[in-house]
Structures are given as C-alpha cells and as structure tokens.
Design an enzyme around this catalytic site. Structure first.
Site, mmCIF file in Angstrom:
data_model
loop_
_atom_site.group_PDB
_atom_site.id
_atom_site.type_symbol
_atom_site.label_atom_id
_atom_site.label_comp_id
_atom_site.label_asym_id
_atom_site.label_seq_id
_atom_site.Cartn_x
_atom_site.Cartn_y
_atom_site.Cartn_z
ATOM 1 N N TYR A 210 34.765 -0.215 9.345
ATOM 2 C CA TYR A 210 34.136 -0.133 8.023
ATOM 3 C C TYR A 210 35.215 0.092 6.965
ATOM 4 C CZ TYR A 210 34.570 4.941 8.824
ATOM 5 O OH TYR A 210 35.037 6.202 9.091
ATOM 6 N N PRO A 211 35.003 -0.447 5.769
ATOM 7 C CA PRO A 211 35.904 -0.171 4.659
ATOM 8 C C PRO A 211 35.434 1.039 3.872
ATOM 9 C CG PRO A 211 34.382 -1.863 4.004
ATOM 10 C CD PRO A 211 34.007 -1.476 5.415
ATOM 11 N N MET A 212 36.338 1.672 3.144
ATOM 12 C CA MET A 212 35.960 2.825 2.334
ATOM 13 C C MET A 212 36.893 2.951 1.135
ATOM 14 S SD MET A 212 37.347 6.206 4.322
ATOM 15 C CE MET A 212 36.977 7.165 2.852
ATOM 16 N N HIS B 26 40.173 17.145 6.970
ATOM 17 C CA HIS B 26 39.607 15.918 7.512
ATOM 18 C C HIS B 26 40.330 15.530 8.805
ATOM 19 C CE1 HIS B 26 36.859 12.646 6.747
ATOM 20 N NE2 HIS B 26 37.811 11.724 6.859
#
Length: 255
Positions: free
Chosen positions: A147-149, A174
């Site tokens: 997925y892109p973000m 994170h």
C-alpha cells in the site's frame, strides 16, 4: 540523450504493478519478460496472484537500473493486460535512524565500560541495516501486502510543521512496534516523494496473513500513523513463481 543504464546515486528502483488480465490470452511474452529480467543479478521480481476481484496479477520489480525496469514494465504491459495500478519508488534508509553520536551518548549515560568495542558492534549492525534497506534481497514468503501512504498536511496535524526531533521521536515509537514482528513480517519502506502521487510505499511479506493484519492494525495506533498518516489502496496476494502467477491469472503460457 542516449538510451542505456540509469542508476540512482543511492538505492534501487522499485515498481509495483497490479494488472487485470484478458482470460485465455497469451501470457508467454509476460513470462519471458519477467524471467529475462531476473536472469540479471541483482534484479528481482515478486509475482503474485491478487486476492479479491479487483485485479488478477501483481508484480513487484526491483533493479539498480531504472532503464531495465522501464523495459520490463513496457514488455509486461504490452501483453493482454490492463494496468489497474502502478507505483514507482526507490529504496531508501530512514532519516530518523539513530546517529552514532546519539548511540554514544546513550551508552555513556548507561555507564558502558567497553564503549568503543560496543560502538564497533553497533556500527557493523547499522551498516548491515542500511545495506538491507538500500539493497534488499527479498526472501521467499507466501503472502504479500502493498500500500502507498503519505503524511498529512492538514491544520493541526501537519507532519511537516513538526520539529525534526519531534518527528524522530514519533517514528522511533513506530519502529519499536514494527520490531516486535521481526521474523514474522518483513517490511520494506520505499520512497516516492517527487516520483509518484504518494510519498512512500509499504511492502509487507509474510507466511501468515494474520501477521500482516495484526501489524497494520497495531501500528495504526501509533501517533505517527493515528494522527499523521494517509493510506492508499491495499493490494494483497499469494506469492508464486512467475509461471504459476501468470497462469493463475488466466493467461496461457507454453513453457
């Protein structure tokens, strides 16, 4: 300008393709393009059968040469396919990685007796980590998620208004969450700022799809994601050898 190699000064090129196939079409050209591409080291391809009905075939391509990537992509998409999604990025190391000065200060504060020897071990580990980020050799796993973000720029949650130290602290938390999945999920973060519509691409490889589901869920609660992250479409699939993935997608091959 002459055609030929184009190698980034740092990192490798990465292209993700998500394709809809014309069932029963001739996929031999696609298979030949992929197998020819990976015959040159260190080019790599991960081919997968896309789960769900939005697409059929997924291909993740890596190479130090953008010209080689362009050639194989053109060969693949010349086949009986429709490109549903694509993403262009480069491998990169994180700007938030702990520096040697920071590690030295931490060790001194902890009263480390063998400071230089311990730092030598740390330097070796960090050199390996950086090389793995810039020049990854992706393992054979059964399941892939991509997925892109991007980071948000909205008032009150503008990532790029934060001081570097604040951003680094958020990303450290994170990363701590991500490390709890070591051995279960391989994470490859690639940079796309100025190259594609999103700023990063996230590729997750695992043998258990539950591990992917859990890491994405848990990391969304970290402040770096909960407040500052935007996500694009998620694509998941079953990783197969190129011939298996092409035929599973409904295309015919002769070899």
């Amino acid at each position: 300008m002459n055609d030929g190699e184009l190698r980034p000064s740092e990192g490798w090129g990465v292209i993700h393709l998500v394709l809809r196939t014309e069932r029963g079409g001739d996929g031999q050209g696609i298979l030949d393009a992929i197998t020819g591409f990976i015959a040159t080291d260190p080019n790599q391809a991960i081919t997968f059968s896309v789960l769900g009905s939005r697409a059929d075939l997924g291909v993740m391509l890596l190479s130090p040469d953008l010209d080689a990537l362009d050639r194989v992509v053109k060969a693949i998409t010349a086949g009986p396919v429709e490109c549903i999604d694509s993403f262009v990025s480069l491998t990169e190391h994180s700007e938030y990685t702990t520096t040697e000065d920071e590690e030295r200060a931490r060790l001194e504060a902890a009263g480390e007796a063998n400071l230089e020897a311990t730092l030598d071990i740390w330097r070796e580990r960090m050199a390996h980590y950086k090389d793995a980020r810039l020049h990854p050799r992706l393992p054979a796993k059964r399941f892939i998620c991509f997925y892109p973000m991007s980071k948000t720029r909205i008032p009150g949650a503008n990532w790029f208004d934060l001081a570097f130290d604040e951003r680094k602290a958020l990303m450290r938390g994170h990363a701590t969450t991500g490390r709890t999945y070591a051995g279960r999920v391989l994470q490859l973060i690639t940079g796309a700022t100025g190259l594609d519509d999103w700023e990063w691409g996230v590729t997750l490889l695992a043998d258990d799809p539950v591990a992917v589901k859990e890491i994405v869920y848990e990391m969304r609660f970290d402040a770096a994601s909960a407040k500052y992250a935007l996500f694009g479409s998620f694509w998941v699939g079953l990783v197969m050898d190129p011939g298996g993935a092409v035929t599973r997608s409904g295309l015919r091959v002769s070899s």
